[in-house]
Design a protein around this motif. Structure first.
Motif, PDB file in Angstrom:
ATOM      1  N   ARG A 195      47.395  15.392   1.626  1.00 45.94           N
ATOM      2  CA  ARG A 195      46.186  15.784   0.881  1.00 45.94           C
ATOM      3  C   ARG A 195      46.400  16.889  -0.213  1.00 45.94           C
ATOM      4  NH1 ARG A 195      42.324  19.534   3.526  1.00 45.94           N
ATOM      5  NH2 ARG A 195      43.147  20.781   1.872  1.00 45.94           N
ATOM      6  N   LYS A 196      47.167  17.680   0.060  1.00 44.34           N
ATOM      7  CA  LYS A 196      47.308  18.850  -0.804  1.00 44.34           C
ATOM      8  C   LYS A 196      48.117  18.317  -2.119  1.00 44.34           C
ATOM      9  CE  LYS A 196      47.206  22.790   2.197  1.00 44.34           C
ATOM     10  NZ  LYS A 196      48.040  23.753   3.137  1.00 44.34           N
ATOM     11  N   LYS A 197      49.160  17.311  -1.844  1.00 45.71           N
ATOM     12  CA  LYS A 197      49.897  16.811  -3.010  1.00 45.71           C
ATOM     13  C   LYS A 197      48.927  15.827  -3.813  1.00 45.71           C
ATOM     14  CE  LYS A 197      54.476  16.594  -0.876  1.00 45.71           C
ATOM     15  NZ  LYS A 197      55.474  15.611  -0.079  1.00 45.71           N
ATOM     16  N   VAL A 238      29.003  23.929  21.352  1.00 45.44           N
ATOM     17  CA  VAL A 238      28.805  22.792  20.348  1.00 45.44           C
ATOM     18  C   VAL A 238      30.382  22.699  19.718  1.00 45.44           C
ATOM     19  CG1 VAL A 238      28.128  23.168  17.711  1.00 45.44           C
ATOM     20  CG2 VAL A 238      26.698  23.916  19.489  1.00 45.44           C
ATOM     21  N   ARG A 239      30.482  21.493  19.218  1.00 43.88           N
ATOM     22  CA  ARG A 239      31.764  21.084  19.047  1.00 43.88           C
ATOM     23  C   ARG A 239      31.557  20.593  17.535  1.00 43.88           C
ATOM     24  NH1 ARG A 239      33.893  17.093  22.927  1.00 43.88           N
ATOM     25  NH2 ARG A 239      34.517  19.138  24.123  1.00 43.88           N
ATOM     26  N   GLY A 240      32.570  20.789  16.535  1.00 51.18           N
ATOM     27  CA  GLY A 240      32.575  20.315  15.249  1.00 51.18           C
ATOM     28  C   GLY A 240      34.159  19.477  14.922  1.00 51.18           C
ATOM     29  N   VAL A 241      33.884  18.244  14.580  1.00 49.12           N
ATOM     30  CA  VAL A 241      35.142  17.665  14.085  1.00 49.12           C
ATOM     31  C   VAL A 241      35.409  17.772  12.754  1.00 49.12           C
ATOM     32  CG1 VAL A 241      36.321  15.306  14.403  1.00 49.12           C
ATOM     33  CG2 VAL A 241      34.989  16.278  16.295  1.00 49.12           C
ATOM     34  N   CYS A 242      36.589  18.187  12.433  1.00 57.19           N
ATOM     35  CA  CYS A 242      36.858  18.500  10.992  1.00 57.19           C
ATOM     36  C   CYS A 242      37.735  17.399  10.532  1.00 57.19           C
ATOM     37  CB  CYS A 242      37.527  19.700  10.623  1.00 57.19           C
ATOM     38  SG  CYS A 242      36.361  21.265  10.958  1.00 57.19           S
ATOM     39  N   SER A 243      38.059  17.083   9.165  1.00 56.38           N
ATOM     40  CA  SER A 243      38.742  16.228   8.457  1.00 56.38           C
ATOM     41  C   SER A 243      40.279  16.547   8.472  1.00 56.38           C
ATOM     42  CB  SER A 243      38.341  15.896   7.165  1.00 56.38           C
ATOM     43  OG  SER A 243      37.218  15.372   7.136  1.00 56.38           O
ATOM     44  N   TYR A 244      40.685  17.923   8.123  1.00 56.02           N
ATOM     45  CA  TYR A 244      42.007  18.464   8.186  1.00 56.02           C
ATOM     46  C   TYR A 244      42.131  19.724   8.789  1.00 56.02           C
ATOM     47  CZ  TYR A 244      42.221  14.618   4.616  1.00 56.02           C
ATOM     48  OH  TYR A 244      41.980  13.459   4.120  1.00 56.02           O
ATOM     49  N   VAL A 245      43.495  20.090   9.203  1.00 57.49           N
ATOM     50  CA  VAL A 245      43.466  21.114  10.121  1.00 57.49           C
ATOM     51  C   VAL A 245      43.183  22.568   9.243  1.00 57.49           C
ATOM     52  CG1 VAL A 245      45.380  22.732  11.147  1.00 57.49           C
ATOM     53  CG2 VAL A 245      45.687  20.263  11.038  1.00 57.49           C
ATOM     54  N   ASP A 246      43.185  22.452   8.106  1.00 60.94           N
ATOM     55  CA  ASP A 246      42.979  23.724   7.112  1.00 60.94           C
ATOM     56  C   ASP A 246      41.448  24.049   7.021  1.00 60.94           C
ATOM     57  OD1 ASP A 246      42.735  21.540   5.550  1.00 60.94           O
ATOM     58  OD2 ASP A 246      43.584  22.628   3.797  1.00 60.94           O
ATOM     59  N   ASP A 247      40.673  22.991   6.911  1.00 58.30           N
ATOM     60  CA  ASP A 247      39.249  22.972   7.118  1.00 58.30           C
ATOM     61  C   ASP A 247      38.697  23.728   8.554  1.00 58.30           C
ATOM     62  OD1 ASP A 247      39.300  21.315   5.007  1.00 58.30           O
ATOM     63  OD2 ASP A 247      38.707  19.293   6.253  1.00 58.30           O
ATOM     64  N   ILE A 248      39.300  23.485   9.342  1.00 58.62           N
ATOM     65  CA  ILE A 248      39.172  24.245  10.688  1.00 58.62           C
ATOM     66  C   ILE A 248      39.026  25.849  10.526  1.00 58.62           C
ATOM     67  CG2 ILE A 248      40.001  24.916  13.036  1.00 58.62           C
ATOM     68  CD1 ILE A 248      40.738  22.036  13.272  1.00 58.62           C
ATOM     69  N   ALA A 306      55.496   8.497  -4.963  1.00 48.82           N
ATOM     70  CA  ALA A 306      55.966   9.030  -3.990  1.00 48.82           C
ATOM     71  C   ALA A 306      55.024   9.453  -2.924  1.00 48.82           C
ATOM     72  CB  ALA A 306      56.497  10.493  -4.504  1.00 48.82           C
ATOM     73  N   ILE A 307      53.918   9.651  -3.362  1.00 50.46           N
ATOM     74  CA  ILE A 307      52.633  10.092  -2.426  1.00 50.46           C
ATOM     75  C   ILE A 307      52.343   8.589  -1.671  1.00 50.46           C
ATOM     76  CG2 ILE A 307      50.192  10.461  -2.044  1.00 50.46           C
ATOM     77  CD1 ILE A 307      50.621  12.620  -4.305  1.00 50.46           C
ATOM     78  N   ASP A 308      52.379   7.408  -2.486  1.00 54.60           N
ATOM     79  CA  ASP A 308      52.197   6.148  -1.744  1.00 54.60           C
ATOM     80  C   ASP A 308      53.199   5.908  -0.829  1.00 54.60           C
ATOM     81  OD1 ASP A 308      50.145   5.142  -3.005  1.00 54.60           O
ATOM     82  OD2 ASP A 308      51.070   4.050  -4.550  1.00 54.60           O
ATOM     83  N   GLN A 309      54.354   6.397  -0.857  1.00 55.35           N
ATOM     84  CA  GLN A 309      55.211   6.157   0.095  1.00 55.35           C
ATOM     85  C   GLN A 309      55.245   7.027   1.371  1.00 55.35           C
ATOM     86  OE1 GLN A 309      56.927   3.939  -1.077  1.00 55.35           O
ATOM     87  NE2 GLN A 309      58.090   3.896   0.894  1.00 55.35           N
ATOM     88  N   GLU A 310      54.629   8.326   1.154  1.00 57.90           N
ATOM     89  CA  GLU A 310      54.473   9.145   2.291  1.00 57.90           C
ATOM     90  C   GLU A 310      53.277   8.513   3.080  1.00 57.90           C
ATOM     91  OE1 GLU A 310      54.527  13.730   1.678  1.00 57.90           O
ATOM     92  OE2 GLU A 310      55.569  13.031  -0.386  1.00 57.90           O
TER      93      GLU A 310
END
Lengths: 210, 210, 210, 210
Positions: free
Chosen positions: B204-206, B87-97, A181-185
């Motif tokens: 990512r969470k899945k 200063v600017r930091g670029v994060c991978s995911y929204v929750d990382d911020i 399912a994740i592959d699909q997403e």
């Protein structure tokens, strides 16, 4: 069998092999910097946002040999695995990728062996990038050797997707099945990435015409 | 009037002011690196992909003062412009911020003066980022001074959008009106960015739950 | 006369000229890194400790033209000043300098125009370094151009001395006469540097023989 | 015994220990940069030429424990070996070293546990450097921990000597006795280094007075 494998490990960890490979990475990075500087004179912006280089680890080399059904020997690796030496450039826009490709093709001291355009033809998984298998001349200990390396060019959005995909693949080894399912997403996500890149490029072109 | 303005230029180019400001940038960059290292122990991935720092130029400071209807004096700038040091930091995911924000709030030697969450509440233009106005202590020439700086945190996709938007704003000054349609398209693009960031985060969470 | 001078300033600050020159610096730095990596495989130590590159400033170009009795034009500068583009490598030992020179001479895509050996024949002031005037090919905007640059190789001790000497020369412009005695002391110091470098080299050779 | 030793190796290679130690290195490097920037405002030159940081390897930790007659346990190492975390700054002149020391002593969030002045009192071998054993506060996972590190400050000439001496010590393990004469020569060389540093400093002071 075990002995061949040990030789593979030994050769990948050989100091001279590592030094040569690092030299090739340095050469390609310098080339990308120069291309970026040259293009920035006219375009007034950076075309290559960032770049990295790495040698393929022993573990990852074995995995790829397995997948290809090849024995774990150095000669099998050297002939069949093109990214033992790998350099990646992250570009701002999709068309920048082809600009960089064109500039590399014009360099007289770089042989381009093969181009795999996973942007025009994404992989089944949704993966997008332009892969170039190159050969560069390295003068080492008095002799010129042509050494093979893979250069991957992609946009920041493609890179974002590829990192997430890589994380999944890494996890997969510990799990079973649940990730179909994740592959699909992820594939759906790759389409958003493509749509984003196209839209951004169109806007940039409109802005440039103002 | 002219005299005050000259003083602004002079003060922004004053060697001690520049040295102090560079110190604040170095301190904040080191802090971000430490937060990243700390988080990576548990998360096994980089939370902050890249970071940059800059001093606001004289030209850009004047523009902002104009926009706010303030006189071109150093005191007006120091009080009302929070990103003279940025200063600017670029994060991978929204929750990382928000993880990084939380870690910064726990630091005892950083005062957080204000948080502007343009992720939860994007600007009219579509702009997304988390802005934190901070104060950090700088021991300089024997005395401790608290110096103000702005820290911007955003995802790679938001950064992609912001660079394109910045390019447009730069062009706008030479053009008239024709760009209203482009503004509209950029806004649509900001929505794609938001959708992409959300989808990537969910995947990512899945993956993490596998 | 004034007009020619303005043109010199303009040409030295021309974006394309600067971009090209930066490319040459990057190329030479990459070359030094590769030479260092190659030598370190056998020697098991770094031969080049550090390296820097710089473009000659307008001010410093004018000074040198004056000293040579030439007019302040770009063509006079381009023909007569060899270090408009300059790269410096700091080596660990005196013999390392000649090793690096030899490796550079073997490179097929570097022309060596001139070598000035201020180590075997120090300047009147005591200054020691090996200067190589080189030409490197730069593919820029489709064409290959051979561009001139100066590479300076010296030991850390020679570099130490040269920095102090440079500081004096800078001061001299504000003073009169009093520095003749200092010149004398600097020269004595250059002899200590030479003695130190020779002694260190001899000890290293003895250590290697153990 | 073997078990304790394995635990030492394991603890030195523990991801959290390494991450924390790298953070301390980053903090100290940032602090040195700030001190350098601050001093350069008045002195108009760099006081700290270069800096490096490293974690002590397992092998080198064992060697030092052996030499001190201590068991190979992590607690023995943590208590008795002060340079598990080490940072080195190379200064231009001898007096710069003491300037940097003074600035570090004024920092309120650095505890100085011990100072060993091998410049005023060189080691028997001729070794010169200023060693400061420090403690810096690290906020990690919510708690503040004071972590110990060694900062070494030396001139470029002292660093030159120390590198050569280190090379000898490394060789010594494979040889017997023959190096007593070399020890003697290295000591003589250390005296030349001292003489050079003093002479350079005197000249710099004279230049400053012009």
């Amino acid at each position: 069998m075990k002995k061949v494998e040990n030789k593979l490990k030994e050769k990948l960890n050989n100091k001279e092999f590592i030094a040569k490979s690092q030299c090739v990475i340095r050469l390609l990075m310098a080339r990308l910097e120069i291309i970026n500087m040259e293009l920035s004179v006219n375009l007034k912006r950076d075309v290559i946002q960032s770049k990295t280089g790495r040698l393929k680890s022993y573990k990852s080399t074995c995995k790829k040999l397995n997948k290809k059904g090849l024995e774990r020997s150095f000669s099998a690796a050297a002939e069949n695995i093109h990214d033992l030496i790998g350099v990646r450039g992250v570009c701002s826009y999709v068309d920048d990728i082809y600009l960089v490709q064109k500039m590399l093709e014009e360099q007289q001291d770089i042989n381009i062996l093969k181009i795999k355009d996973y942007i025009k033809h994404p992989k089944e998984s949704g993966y997008q990038s332009l892969h170039m298998i190159l050969e560069v001349p390295l003068v080492f200990q008095g002799e010129t050797q042509w050494i093979k390396a893979e250069l991957q060019l992609r946009t920041a959005a493609m890179d974002y997707w590829a990192n997430l995909d890589h994380q999944l693949r890494y996890k997969k080894e510990d799990s079973q099945g649940r990730e179909a399912a994740i592959d699909q997403e992820l594939k759906k996500c790759a389409e958003i990435v493509e749509y984003l890149d196209q839209t951004m490029l169109e806007i940039r072109k409109k802005i440039e015409k103002i």
